[in-house]
Design a protein around this motif. Structure first.
Motif, mmCIF file in Angstrom:
data_model
loop_
_atom_site.group_PDB
_atom_site.id
_atom_site.type_symbol
_atom_site.label_atom_id
_atom_site.label_comp_id
_atom_site.label_asym_id
_atom_site.label_seq_id
_atom_site.Cartn_x
_atom_site.Cartn_y
_atom_site.Cartn_z
ATOM 1 N N GLN A 250 0.822 -1.205 0.000
ATOM 2 C CA GLN A 250 0.000 0.000 0.000
ATOM 3 C C GLN A 250 0.856 1.256 0.000
ATOM 4 O OE1 GLN A 250 -1.981 1.335 3.687
ATOM 5 N NE2 GLN A 250 -3.896 1.145 2.564
ATOM 6 N N THR A 272 -2.791 -6.471 -1.266
ATOM 7 C CA THR A 272 -3.106 -5.058 -1.100
ATOM 8 C C THR A 272 -2.118 -4.225 -1.900
ATOM 9 O OG1 THR A 272 -4.004 -5.395 1.129
ATOM 10 C CG2 THR A 272 -3.332 -3.164 0.549
ATOM 11 N N SER A 274 -3.209 -0.863 -2.814
ATOM 12 C CA SER A 274 -3.952 0.388 -2.856
ATOM 13 C C SER A 274 -3.050 1.621 -2.770
ATOM 14 C CB SER A 274 -4.975 0.425 -1.719
ATOM 15 O OG SER A 274 -4.335 0.323 -0.462
ATOM 16 N N HIS A 275 -3.570 2.729 -3.328
ATOM 17 C CA HIS A 275 -2.914 4.041 -3.300
ATOM 18 C C HIS A 275 -1.540 4.030 -3.973
ATOM 19 C CE1 HIS A 275 -6.051 4.423 -0.223
ATOM 20 N NE2 HIS A 275 -6.070 5.697 -0.596
ATOM 21 N N ASP A 296 -7.442 -5.631 -2.233
ATOM 22 C CA ASP A 296 -7.556 -4.178 -2.145
ATOM 23 C C ASP A 296 -6.706 -3.555 -3.240
ATOM 24 O OD1 ASP A 296 -7.752 -1.529 -1.527
ATOM 25 O OD2 ASP A 296 -7.044 -1.700 0.553
ATOM 26 N N LEU A 297 -7.382 -3.090 -4.286
ATOM 27 C CA LEU A 297 -6.710 -2.457 -5.421
ATOM 28 C C LEU A 297 -7.161 -1.018 -5.580
ATOM 29 C CD1 LEU A 297 -7.047 -5.390 -8.003
ATOM 30 C CD2 LEU A 297 -5.180 -4.947 -6.412
ATOM 31 N N SER A 298 -7.751 -0.441 -4.541
ATOM 32 C CA SER A 298 -8.288 0.913 -4.632
ATOM 33 C C SER A 298 -7.188 1.915 -4.942
ATOM 34 C CB SER A 298 -9.005 1.280 -3.331
ATOM 35 O OG SER A 298 -8.185 1.033 -2.202
ATOM 36 N N THR A 300 -5.698 2.481 -7.825
ATOM 37 C CA THR A 300 -4.708 2.019 -8.801
ATOM 38 C C THR A 300 -5.373 2.125 -10.169
ATOM 39 O OG1 THR A 300 -5.407 -0.298 -8.617
ATOM 40 C CG2 THR A 300 -3.607 0.427 -7.175
ATOM 41 N N CYS A 324 -10.702 3.087 -9.388
ATOM 42 C CA CYS A 324 -9.892 2.235 -10.264
ATOM 43 C C CYS A 324 -10.180 2.452 -11.746
ATOM 44 C CB CYS A 324 -10.126 0.758 -9.931
ATOM 45 S SG CYS A 324 -9.445 0.247 -8.352
#
Length: 399
Positions: A250, A272, A274-275, A296-298, A300, A324
């Motif tokens: 992350q 994970t 993310s970000h 968790d790929l938020s 990206t 995303c």
């Protein structure tokens, strides 16, 4: 008659005394093997390490700790039990080898430790250490010493949220027995600003190539990995037959293309990423059946449509795909992920109606479908979602 009885009685007493001596000696030996005295050198090194920092009982009242997710530290100092003249194997946070008495485990997480971690610290003399956990302390933006590479017996190393910074030393690649490495959230504010730990590509490559193929956990949240390219990340595919279960990167400044094969590692349970706003990720469109529990790929770059293959991840508990750049319809297969507790699809351009199949997700606690282009009406399914604590549908075209 009396003369014949006396020798027998003496023999009997002698035999009984001998048995008592043997039993007592055996009991002492067994007791000693179960409860060994701490190795003298290790005890001395631990006490010197303790004396090199202060215990700050108000450390976790600082605003900094309120910003750290999942950090719950009590006001209890583990080193309070560390006293000269006592067996260090009985000290809080210390684990000894049952035979040699050497210290093989040290857990000082949330120990209220504050002070610089010097390169000459006696901590690095504990060469039999197999597990070291210094998480959630404040080492005052110290540079992670190259002497960490001398602890070659380590299998588990956790330095998360410990106030270390600077370049990760090349000697970390000497820790060839590592199964778990957590260097997450290790930056801290000093007079020069924030200092993050940073991975150089050559050091990353050596670490991944030199260690055994038995990794279980690699957590590097907020470590600076901006210079780690796609080819270096692809080395993680060496773990294709390993027991790697957790991979968390992350907010690490990763960019370029993330190797798609990593998403299909056979034992991976948490991924994970993310970000990492410039990291491009593609989801497998077929043959995607892994034991993933957290994805968790938020924040990206994925884009396009969410593939139907997402519905094959039957073990998923958390699916976080906010921001995303997804578009199109949500695949019907997603609503069959009945074990989900957290679902976030916020800030994409998904459209269509929200189906009544939402009622399948009976374990949902958090649901965020806001900031999309959904239309129609919010289905009346909430009587089935008895565990739901948060739901967001705002900034859509819902009636």
């Amino acid at each position: 008659m009396g003369r014949s009885v006396l020798p027998c009685f003496v023999h009997y007493c002698f035999t009984l005394l001998l048995l008592i001596i043997i039993h007592t000696s055996s009991s002492y030996t067994c007791s000693s093997s179960v409860l060994p005295l701490c190795n003298h050198d290790d005890s001395s090194n631990l006490l010197q390490f303790k004396n090199s920092f202060v215990v700050n009982t108000s450390l976790y009242r600082d605003w900094w700790w309120d910003q750290q997710p999942g950090v719950l530290c009590s006001s209890y100092s583990k080193t309070a039990s560390w006293k000269n003249g006592t067996d260090c194997c009985d000290w809080d946070g210390v684990t000894c080898d049952a035979t040699s008495g050497h210290v093989i485990g040290l857990d000082l997480s949330c120990g209220m430790i504050e002070g610089e971690l010097n390169p000459n610290s006696t901590l690095f003399h504990l060469t039999h250490l197999q597990q070291l956990n210094l998480a959630n302390n404040d080492f005052c933006a110290s540079q992670l010493s190259s002497r960490i590479g001398g602890l070659v017996a380590l299998t588990h190393l956790n330095l998360s949220n410990s106030g270390l910074g600077g370049d990760i030393p090349s000697t970390i690649s000497h820790l060839s027995k590592l199964l778990s490495l957590d260097l997450s959230r290790t930056y801290m504010l000093n007079d020069k600003g924030y200092r993050k730990l940073r991975f150089d590509p050559s050091i990353w490559n050596k670490l991944i190539l030199n260690t055994t193929n038995n990794w279980q956990e690699l957590v590097l949240d907020k470590v600076n990995m901006s210079s780690i390219g796609t080819s270096s990340l692809s080395l993680l595919m060496n773990f294709s037959s390993s027991s790697l279960v957790s991979l968390s990167f992350q907010d690490t400044n990763l960019h370029g293309n993330f190797p798609i094969g990593i998403l299909s590692l056979p034992n991976l349970q948490e991924l994970t990423l993310s970000h990492n706003e410039e990291l491009k990720v593609k989801l497998p469109k077929s043959n995607w059946s892994t034991p993933l529990r957290i994805l968790d790929l938020s924040v990206t770059v994925l884009s396009g449509e969410i593939p139907d293959s997402i519905g094959h991840l039957k073990s998923l508990k958390q699916l976080l795909l906010g921001s995303c750049q997804f578009e199109g319809l949500v695949p019907l297969s997603l609503w069959n992920l009945t074990g989900l507790t957290d679902l976030a699809l916020t800030e994409n351009t998904l459209h269509g109606e929200i189906p009544s199949l939402l009622s399948n997700l009976k374990h949902l606690i958090n649901l965020d479908l806001s900031n999309n282009s959904f239309n129609g009406h919010i289905p009346n399914v909430f009587t089935n979602l008895t565990k739901l604590e948060f739901a967001a549908f705002d900034s859509n075209s819902l009636g």
